[in-house]
Scaffold this active site. Structure first.
Site, mmCIF file in Angstrom:
data_model
loop_
_atom_site.group_PDB
_atom_site.id
_atom_site.type_symbol
_atom_site.label_atom_id
_atom_site.label_comp_id
_atom_site.label_asym_id
_atom_site.label_seq_id
_atom_site.Cartn_x
_atom_site.Cartn_y
_atom_site.Cartn_z
ATOM 1 N N HIS A 1 0.842 -1.209 0.000
ATOM 2 C CA HIS A 1 0.000 0.000 0.000
ATOM 3 C C HIS A 1 0.877 1.260 0.000
ATOM 4 C CE1 HIS A 1 -3.491 2.517 1.450
ATOM 5 N NE2 HIS A 1 -2.477 3.238 1.911
ATOM 6 N N GLU A 2 1.822 1.309 0.930
ATOM 7 C CA GLU A 2 2.670 2.500 1.047
ATOM 8 C C GLU A 2 3.588 2.666 -0.165
ATOM 9 O OE1 GLU A 2 2.005 4.660 3.145
ATOM 10 O OE2 GLU A 2 0.671 3.450 4.390
ATOM 11 N N HIS B 1 1.921 4.918 -2.663
ATOM 12 C CA HIS B 1 2.099 6.337 -2.356
ATOM 13 C C HIS B 1 3.521 6.789 -2.681
ATOM 14 C CE1 HIS B 1 -1.797 6.625 -0.555
ATOM 15 N NE2 HIS B 1 -1.517 5.903 0.522
#
Length: 434
Positions: A24-25, A28
């Protein structure tokens, strides 16, 4: 041995959880760097740092509490109206805003003026904030496809499990025949347990839903049935009865408590592990996404039952909200089930896939501090600027998301309280699959 397998299941889920958070990170991080935003930190977990290493301008690390993660971007919020960080205020709400604004400019270095998050076009900020949840969606879809097309899922098949002796309306909720009940068409036709349907009324049967629909669509008709029995095809003839049967929705699932008048043959289908093709897999995933979205919307209504399960004597419903601890326990239970290892692996992969799907949907809620809240702020800014341009008015400038931080703290407080409630329920009255 059972305890060891239970612990192993928990450990495997923890690894899957950490990978999902890191994945997920990474969404980003990669998009932020793509658009030239400086990212001082990429961390998996919260709390004390267990390990970290700096590569280039970013510190990568793992923290002690594996319940989330974050990347820190420079300039998440714009400065105050005077172009600088505002002075401290005695107002607690203003203090929250100023603290958030100050944190957004920590580690500001010469040359970072052009690398601040808030200076990027709204569409770029939307991409950066959407990339994290989108990575979870990609992982969920990939894992679901691996299970559906590679392992298969347990479902009803076209093989006969058992044959009913008589016709009983399903709305009567009984399974014992009365003297007045007519004989079931399946029994009268000579259908036997273990028979596999090859065709029904001249139509080849590929799935249980297709066979069920064909039976329901032919009440009162004499139809030929071809079954495979002992390696040979046998042709039977049955007169389909008219009966009250459970209603099915558009996806082929039974609608509890609702009935329709339709054709009835009188047998139960055997269950088995069936691999899905790509189209069936897409349909299945679409249904699961809809169900997951509905579950998130229904969360407030489930709080009373969850409270009763945690602090009272209420039962823990199978669809009750479940946190990381509860999911880890389910992972442990999967490892102890007396089923083939391939099916244990499939169930475990499904668990991780479902976790990632929930992460995607939850993070897309348009509330700060979630990713969806930042996306909503960027979209609102874009709308304001485009309307001003259309009306030939001055550019209103960036939307100050920092002003919403008091709301974000309230939302975060609610989330924390709910998380604690789920955690207690997961410990004292967990959801069980066995």
């Amino acid at each position: 041995m059972t305890t060891l397998m239970f612990i192993l299941g928990i450990v495997l889920f923890a690894v899957g959880l950490l990978f999902s958070i890191a994945w997920h990170e990474l969404g980003h991080l990669s998009t932020a760097k793509l658009f030239g935003i400086r990212v001082p930190q990429y961390m998996v977990g919260f709390g004390p740092t267990l390990f970290s290493r700096r590569k280039g301008e970013t510190e990568y690390g793992i923290k002690a509490i594996p319940f989330g993660g974050y990347i820190r971007m420079i300039g998440m919020f714009p400065p105050g109206p005077d172009g600088r960080l505002e002075a401290r205020s005695t107002s607690p709400w203003r203090g929250m805003i100023e603290d958030a604004r100050s944190a957004a400019f920590e580690e500001l270095r010469p040359g970072d003026e052009t690398r601040l998050f808030y200076t990027r076009a709204p569409w770029k900020r939307v991409i950066v904030m959407f990339a994290g949840p989108f990575m979870n969606l990609i992982l969920a879809v990939a894992l679901f496809l691996i299970v559906l097309m590679g392992f298969g899922i347990t479902q009803q098949t076209t093989t006969v499990g058992s044959v009913s002796k008589c016709v009983i309306s399903q709305s009567e909720n009984r399974d014992t025949c009365k003297g007045s009940d007519p004989a079931a068409p399946a029994a009268a036709a000579g259908l036997k347990a273990g028979d596999r349907f090859v065709s029904f009324n001249g139509v080849r049967t590929e799935s249980w839903n297709q066979l069920s629909d064909l039976i329901r669509a032919n009440p009162g008709k004499d139809v030929p049935i071809v079954v495979e029995r002992g390696g040979e095809e046998v042709t039977l003839h049955a007169k389909i009865a008219t009966n009250q049967v459970a209603k099915k929705d558009a996806g082929g699932r039974i609608v509890e408590g609702e009935y329709v008048t339709a054709g009835f043959l009188g047998f139960s289908a055997a269950t088995g592990v069936v691999k899905q093709d790509f189209d069936e897999s897409l349909t299945w995933m679409g249904d699961r996404i809809g169900e997951a979205a509905h579950s998130i919307a229904a969360l407030p209504g489930k709080v009373p039952a969850l409270w009763d399960a945690a602090f009272g004597d209420g039962p823990r419903e199978p669809d009750s909200p479940m946190g990381v601890v509860g999911a880890a326990r389910v992972g442990g239970e999967i490892a102890t089930l007396d089923i083939p290892p391939t099916q244990q692996l499939a169930m475990f992969v499904m668990l991780v896939a479902g976790f990632n799907l929930s992460l995607f949907l939850f993070n897309m809620l348009p509330l700060l501090p979630l990713d969806g809240g930042h996306i909503a702020g960027a979209l609102w800014e874009s709308l304001r600027r485009n309307v001003a341009k259309l009306l030939r008015r001055p550019d209103p400038g960036p939307f100050d998301v920092a002003k919403l931080m008091p709301v974000a703290y309230v939302v975060a407080g609610i989330f924390i309280c709910f998380t604690i409630l789920v955690l207690i329920a997961d410990v004292v009255n967990p959801v069980r699959i066995s």
